[in-house]
Design a protein around this motif. Sequence first.
Motif, short mmCIF file in Angstrom:
data_model
loop_
_atom_site.label_atom_id
_atom_site.label_comp_id
_atom_site.label_asym_id
_atom_site.label_seq_id
_atom_site.Cartn_x
_atom_site.Cartn_y
_atom_site.Cartn_z
N VAL A 204 0.84 -1.20 0.00
CA VAL A 204 0.00 0.00 0.00
C VAL A 204 0.87 1.25 0.00
CG1 VAL A 204 -1.57 1.40 1.40
CG2 VAL A 204 -2.03 -1.03 1.07
N PHE A 205 1.84 1.30 0.90
CA PHE A 205 2.70 2.49 1.00
C PHE A 205 3.65 2.59 -0.19
CE2 PHE A 205 1.48 1.81 5.46
CZ PHE A 205 1.01 3.08 5.76
N HIS A 206 4.15 1.46 -0.65
CA HIS A 206 5.08 1.47 -1.78
C HIS A 206 4.38 2.00 -3.04
CE1 HIS A 206 8.34 0.29 -4.43
NE2 HIS A 206 7.45 -0.33 -5.19
N ALA A 207 3.16 1.54 -3.29
CA ALA A 207 2.43 1.96 -4.49
C ALA A 207 2.09 3.44 -4.45
CB ALA A 207 1.17 1.12 -4.64
N ALA A 208 1.83 3.97 -3.27
CA ALA A 208 1.41 5.36 -3.14
C ALA A 208 2.58 6.34 -3.08
CB ALA A 208 0.55 5.53 -1.89
N ALA A 209 3.76 5.85 -2.70
CA ALA A 209 4.88 6.77 -2.48
C ALA A 209 5.34 7.42 -3.77
CB ALA A 209 6.04 6.02 -1.83
N GLY A 210 5.47 6.62 -4.83
CA GLY A 210 5.94 7.18 -6.09
C GLY A 210 7.31 7.80 -5.96
N ALA A 211 7.66 8.61 -6.90
CA ALA A 211 8.96 9.30 -6.88
C ALA A 211 8.87 10.57 -7.69
CB ALA A 211 10.04 8.38 -7.45
N LEU A 212 9.75 11.50 -7.39
CA LEU A 212 9.83 12.72 -8.17
C LEU A 212 10.41 12.41 -9.56
CD1 LEU A 212 11.19 15.07 -5.39
CD2 LEU A 212 8.88 15.02 -6.31
N PRO A 213 10.13 13.26 -10.57
CA PRO A 213 10.65 12.99 -11.92
C PRO A 213 12.15 12.78 -11.96
CG PRO A 213 9.01 14.76 -11.98
CD PRO A 213 9.25 14.43 -10.53
N ALA B 53 6.90 11.31 2.13
CA ALA B 53 6.66 9.88 1.89
C ALA B 53 7.12 9.07 3.10
CB ALA B 53 7.40 9.43 0.64
N PRO B 54 6.39 8.01 3.44
CA PRO B 54 6.76 7.23 4.62
C PRO B 54 8.02 6.42 4.41
CG PRO B 54 5.00 6.14 3.44
CD PRO B 54 5.20 7.46 2.77
N THR B 55 8.72 6.17 5.48
CA THR B 55 9.80 5.19 5.49
C THR B 55 9.20 3.87 5.94
OG1 THR B 55 11.45 6.87 6.02
CG2 THR B 55 12.02 4.57 6.49
N VAL B 56 9.31 2.84 5.12
CA VAL B 56 8.65 1.57 5.41
C VAL B 56 9.70 0.51 5.71
CG1 VAL B 56 7.09 -0.23 4.57
CG2 VAL B 56 6.69 2.17 3.96
N VAL B 57 9.56 -0.13 6.87
CA VAL B 57 10.44 -1.23 7.26
C VAL B 57 9.61 -2.51 7.21
CG1 VAL B 57 11.88 -2.21 9.08
CG2 VAL B 57 11.75 0.29 8.78
N LEU B 58 9.89 -3.37 6.23
CA LEU B 58 9.19 -4.64 6.09
C LEU B 58 10.06 -5.74 6.67
CD1 LEU B 58 6.84 -6.37 4.98
CD2 LEU B 58 8.09 -6.49 2.81
N THR B 59 9.56 -6.42 7.69
CA THR B 59 10.34 -7.49 8.29
C THR B 59 10.45 -8.66 7.32
OG1 THR B 59 8.49 -8.72 9.24
CG2 THR B 59 9.36 -6.86 10.52
N GLY B 60 11.46 -9.46 7.49
CA GLY B 60 11.51 -10.72 6.74
C GLY B 60 10.64 -11.75 7.44
N GLY B 61 10.76 -12.99 7.01
CA GLY B 61 10.02 -14.05 7.68
C GLY B 61 9.33 -14.98 6.71
N VAL B 62 8.58 -15.91 7.26
CA VAL B 62 7.83 -16.90 6.49
C VAL B 62 6.41 -16.40 6.29
CG1 VAL B 62 6.99 -19.28 6.46
CG2 VAL B 62 9.23 -18.77 7.45
N ARG B 63 5.92 -16.50 5.08
CA ARG B 63 4.61 -15.92 4.73
C ARG B 63 3.47 -16.84 5.15
NH1 ARG B 63 4.27 -12.76 -0.94
NH2 ARG B 63 2.21 -11.81 -0.76
#
Length: 285
Positions: free
Chosen positions: A136-145, A153-163
């Motif tokens: 959700v956050f990755h898709a919305a963050a985008g980037a400047l040209p 834009a948020p800083t997102v920390v995604l943990t690793g692990g087993v899904r």
Amino acid sequence: MSDNQNLLAEQRRALILDEVRRRGGARVNELTRRLNVSDMTVRRDLDALARQGVIEKVHGGAVPVTEARTHEPGFEAKSALEPGAKEDIARAAAAMVAPGSAIALSGGTTTYAVARRLLEVPGLTVVTNSVRVADVFHAAAGALPGGGPRPGAPTVVLTGGVRTPSDALVGPVADQAIGSLHFDVLFLGVHGVSVEAGLSTPNLAEAETNRRLVRSARRVVVVADHTKWGTVALSSFARLEDVDTLVTDAGVPPRVRDEMAEHLPGLVVAGRGADAGESAREDGA
């Protein structure tokens, strides 16, 4: 229950579900008398609850679905349940977040709804073990040209692990990552909430990861719709005393709402039909 005649459909169905679970079953004629509604209305409500998979229709009434405590529905299956309630909860939960906060979001479809509501809050640091929430956050963050993140834009920390089937990342890798972090508020989705068992999940590894999330949070906010109250899954991972606030929806019957308020430090009832006074019973964001 003549005062229930004008209840919203979601509140009426929550009362029916509570009655079926509490008594182990209910007959249509009993429900029409208790709710002061027509036979046809009750049958429509039972059809709706049966489609959600929380009751089983039998001749003349309904019985609760007996589900294995280890059963864990997939993300898509859970997304179809109570979408309006989840949006109400998400709106109320997101209003608790100040710009620049460090927050955590566990796995789940309700926390996913909260994440979408947080997109307008600038400067967040988001810790999550949910692949869906991170997306959700990755898709919305985008980037400047010219490259680089957009301001705020948020800083997102995604943990690793087993899904897991719910698209949460769990296990020792996730636990170690979470254990080294500290955040202002945790928004925690749950499979079940009860007075006796506290917060519970059908997944043993997810239970341990959730324990780590709770320990790393200064404030714990559980986001759970009315169908979660009274549900007990395989593994408990926190007591009600560990929760600072429960955010639920207006489908909670008054009797259940009173029980929640008795055992929880903070209760927010969100959405149309919620009593304004009780909705505000919350201990500060």
